[in-house]
Design a protein around this motif. Structure first.
Motif, PDB file in Angstrom:
ATOM      1  N   SER A   3      38.966  41.769  47.966  1.00 58.04           N
ATOM      2  CA  SER A   3      39.702  40.681  47.303  1.00 58.04           C
ATOM      3  C   SER A   3      38.656  40.179  46.165  1.00 58.04           C
ATOM      4  O   SER A   3      39.079  39.799  44.935  1.00 58.04           O
ATOM      5  N   ALA A   4      37.467  40.452  46.339  1.00 54.99           N
ATOM      6  CA  ALA A   4      36.509  40.234  45.045  1.00 54.99           C
ATOM      7  C   ALA A   4      36.471  41.039  44.015  1.00 54.99           C
ATOM      8  O   ALA A   4      36.531  40.563  42.901  1.00 54.99           O
ATOM      9  N   ALA A   5      36.665  42.317  44.188  1.00 55.61           N
ATOM     10  CA  ALA A   5      36.799  43.242  43.403  1.00 55.61           C
ATOM     11  C   ALA A   5      38.093  43.128  42.314  1.00 55.61           C
ATOM     12  O   ALA A   5      38.011  43.238  41.347  1.00 55.61           O
ATOM     13  N   SER A   6      39.017  42.625  43.358  1.00 54.90           N
ATOM     14  CA  SER A   6      40.318  42.522  42.499  1.00 54.90           C
ATOM     15  C   SER A   6      40.426  41.433  41.815  1.00 54.90           C
ATOM     16  O   SER A   6      40.835  41.435  40.409  1.00 54.90           O
ATOM     17  N   LYS A  10      41.056  41.322  37.731  1.00 55.41           N
ATOM     18  CA  LYS A  10      41.965  40.495  37.032  1.00 55.41           C
ATOM     19  C   LYS A  10      41.521  39.672  35.898  1.00 55.41           C
ATOM     20  O   LYS A  10      42.075  39.223  34.903  1.00 55.41           O
ATOM     21  N   ARG A  11      40.215  39.164  36.197  1.00 59.23           N
ATOM     22  CA  ARG A  11      39.432  38.417  35.065  1.00 59.23           C
ATOM     23  C   ARG A  11      39.222  39.378  33.902  1.00 59.23           C
ATOM     24  O   ARG A  11      39.202  38.759  32.690  1.00 59.23           O
ATOM     25  N   GLN A  12      38.763  40.349  34.100  1.00 58.59           N
ATOM     26  CA  GLN A  12      38.608  41.361  33.009  1.00 58.59           C
ATOM     27  C   GLN A  12      39.730  41.727  32.250  1.00 58.59           C
ATOM     28  O   GLN A  12      40.001  41.635  30.873  1.00 58.59           O
ATOM     29  N   LEU A  13      40.949  42.006  33.068  1.00 54.96           N
ATOM     30  CA  LEU A  13      42.145  42.271  32.052  1.00 54.96           C
ATOM     31  C   LEU A  13      42.783  40.938  31.502  1.00 54.96           C
ATOM     32  O   LEU A  13      42.991  40.954  30.378  1.00 54.96           O
ATOM     33  N   LEU A  14      42.521  39.937  31.956  1.00 53.23           N
ATOM     34  CA  LEU A  14      42.825  38.629  31.487  1.00 53.23           C
ATOM     35  C   LEU A  14      42.064  38.368  30.118  1.00 53.23           C
ATOM     36  O   LEU A  14      42.605  37.841  28.820  1.00 53.23           O
ATOM     37  N   MET A  15      40.786  38.703  30.092  1.00 51.22           N
ATOM     38  CA  MET A  15      40.009  38.430  29.004  1.00 51.22           C
ATOM     39  C   MET A  15      40.200  39.526  27.736  1.00 51.22           C
ATOM     40  O   MET A  15      40.136  39.055  26.757  1.00 51.22           O
ATOM     41  N   ILE A  16      40.675  40.697  28.167  1.00 51.56           N
ATOM     42  CA  ILE A  16      40.981  41.819  27.220  1.00 51.56           C
ATOM     43  C   ILE A  16      42.113  41.429  26.507  1.00 51.56           C
ATOM     44  O   ILE A  16      42.467  41.428  25.364  1.00 51.56           O
ATOM     45  N   LEU A  78      35.226  41.513  21.134  1.00 50.29           N
ATOM     46  CA  LEU A  78      34.481  40.356  21.312  1.00 50.29           C
ATOM     47  C   LEU A  78      34.908  39.699  22.710  1.00 50.29           C
ATOM     48  O   LEU A  78      33.987  39.140  23.506  1.00 50.29           O
ATOM     49  N   ALA A  79      36.155  40.069  23.493  1.00 58.93           N
ATOM     50  CA  ALA A  79      36.390  39.576  24.470  1.00 58.93           C
ATOM     51  C   ALA A  79      35.317  40.262  25.687  1.00 58.93           C
ATOM     52  O   ALA A  79      35.122  39.755  26.599  1.00 58.93           O
ATOM     53  N   ILE A  80      35.188  41.573  25.567  1.00 58.58           N
ATOM     54  CA  ILE A  80      34.538  42.223  26.469  1.00 58.58           C
ATOM     55  C   ILE A  80      33.072  41.595  26.409  1.00 58.58           C
ATOM     56  O   ILE A  80      32.218  41.592  27.471  1.00 58.58           O
ATOM     57  N   LEU A  81      32.333  41.591  25.011  1.00 55.43           N
ATOM     58  CA  LEU A  81      31.064  40.932  25.104  1.00 55.43           C
ATOM     59  C   LEU A  81      30.948  39.599  25.558  1.00 55.43           C
ATOM     60  O   LEU A  81      30.021  39.520  26.224  1.00 55.43           O
ATOM     61  N   ILE A  82      32.038  38.616  25.297  1.00 53.94           N
ATOM     62  CA  ILE A  82      31.786  37.180  25.913  1.00 53.94           C
ATOM     63  C   ILE A  82      31.974  37.435  27.466  1.00 53.94           C
ATOM     64  O   ILE A  82      31.281  36.735  28.159  1.00 53.94           O
ATOM     65  N   TYR A  83      32.886  38.321  28.041  1.00 55.36           N
ATOM     66  CA  TYR A  83      33.066  38.613  29.540  1.00 55.36           C
ATOM     67  C   TYR A  83      31.668  38.936  29.970  1.00 55.36           C
ATOM     68  O   TYR A  83      31.045  38.245  31.151  1.00 55.36           O
ATOM     69  N   ARG A  84      31.060  39.753  29.355  1.00 54.59           N
ATOM     70  CA  ARG A  84      29.601  40.595  29.993  1.00 54.59           C
ATOM     71  C   ARG A  84      28.712  39.437  30.003  1.00 54.59           C
ATOM     72  O   ARG A  84      27.586  39.614  30.920  1.00 54.59           O
ATOM     73  N   PHE A  85      28.469  38.547  29.053  1.00 53.04           N
ATOM     74  CA  PHE A  85      27.445  37.587  28.970  1.00 53.04           C
ATOM     75  C   PHE A  85      27.857  36.075  29.791  1.00 53.04           C
ATOM     76  O   PHE A  85      26.987  35.426  29.624  1.00 53.04           O
TER      77      PHE A  85
END
Length: 86
Positions: A3-6, A10-16, A78-85
């Motif tokens: 569930s944590a990986a899921s 979901k958060r990565q997809l939402l950011m993209i 930018l969304a990927i960079l923001i998510y990583r930081f």
């Protein structure tokens, strides 16, 4: 998947998706500004005419068109960079 990986996916997809939407919005806004018109440059591909399936009592219409622009690509990056930081 756990569930944590899921939740992470979901958060990565939402950011993209947010990056795509905001990038497309900025691209549309910049189309009227001569100095920023290059942000709206891109390619559209998909089904130009929707596929219609008539089953008598039910009619299904399938169609998909995707427009990739420079602003959309910048928004995704930018969304990927923001998510990583975060």
């Amino acid at each position: 998947l756990s569930s944590a990986a899921s939740d992470v996916y979901k958060r990565q997809l939402l950011m993209i998706l947010a990056g795509v939407v905001l990038g497309g919005f900025i691209g549309q806004l910049s189309a009227g500004v001569p100095a920023l018109r290059w942000l709206n440059y891109g390619q559209t591909f998909g089904l130009s005419n929707p596929l219609v399936l008539d089953l008598g009592i039910l009619v299904l219409t399938f169609g998909l068109t995707i427009k990739i622009t420079i602003a959309g690509i910048i928004g995704i990056v930018l969304a990927i960079l923001i998510y990583r930081f975060l």
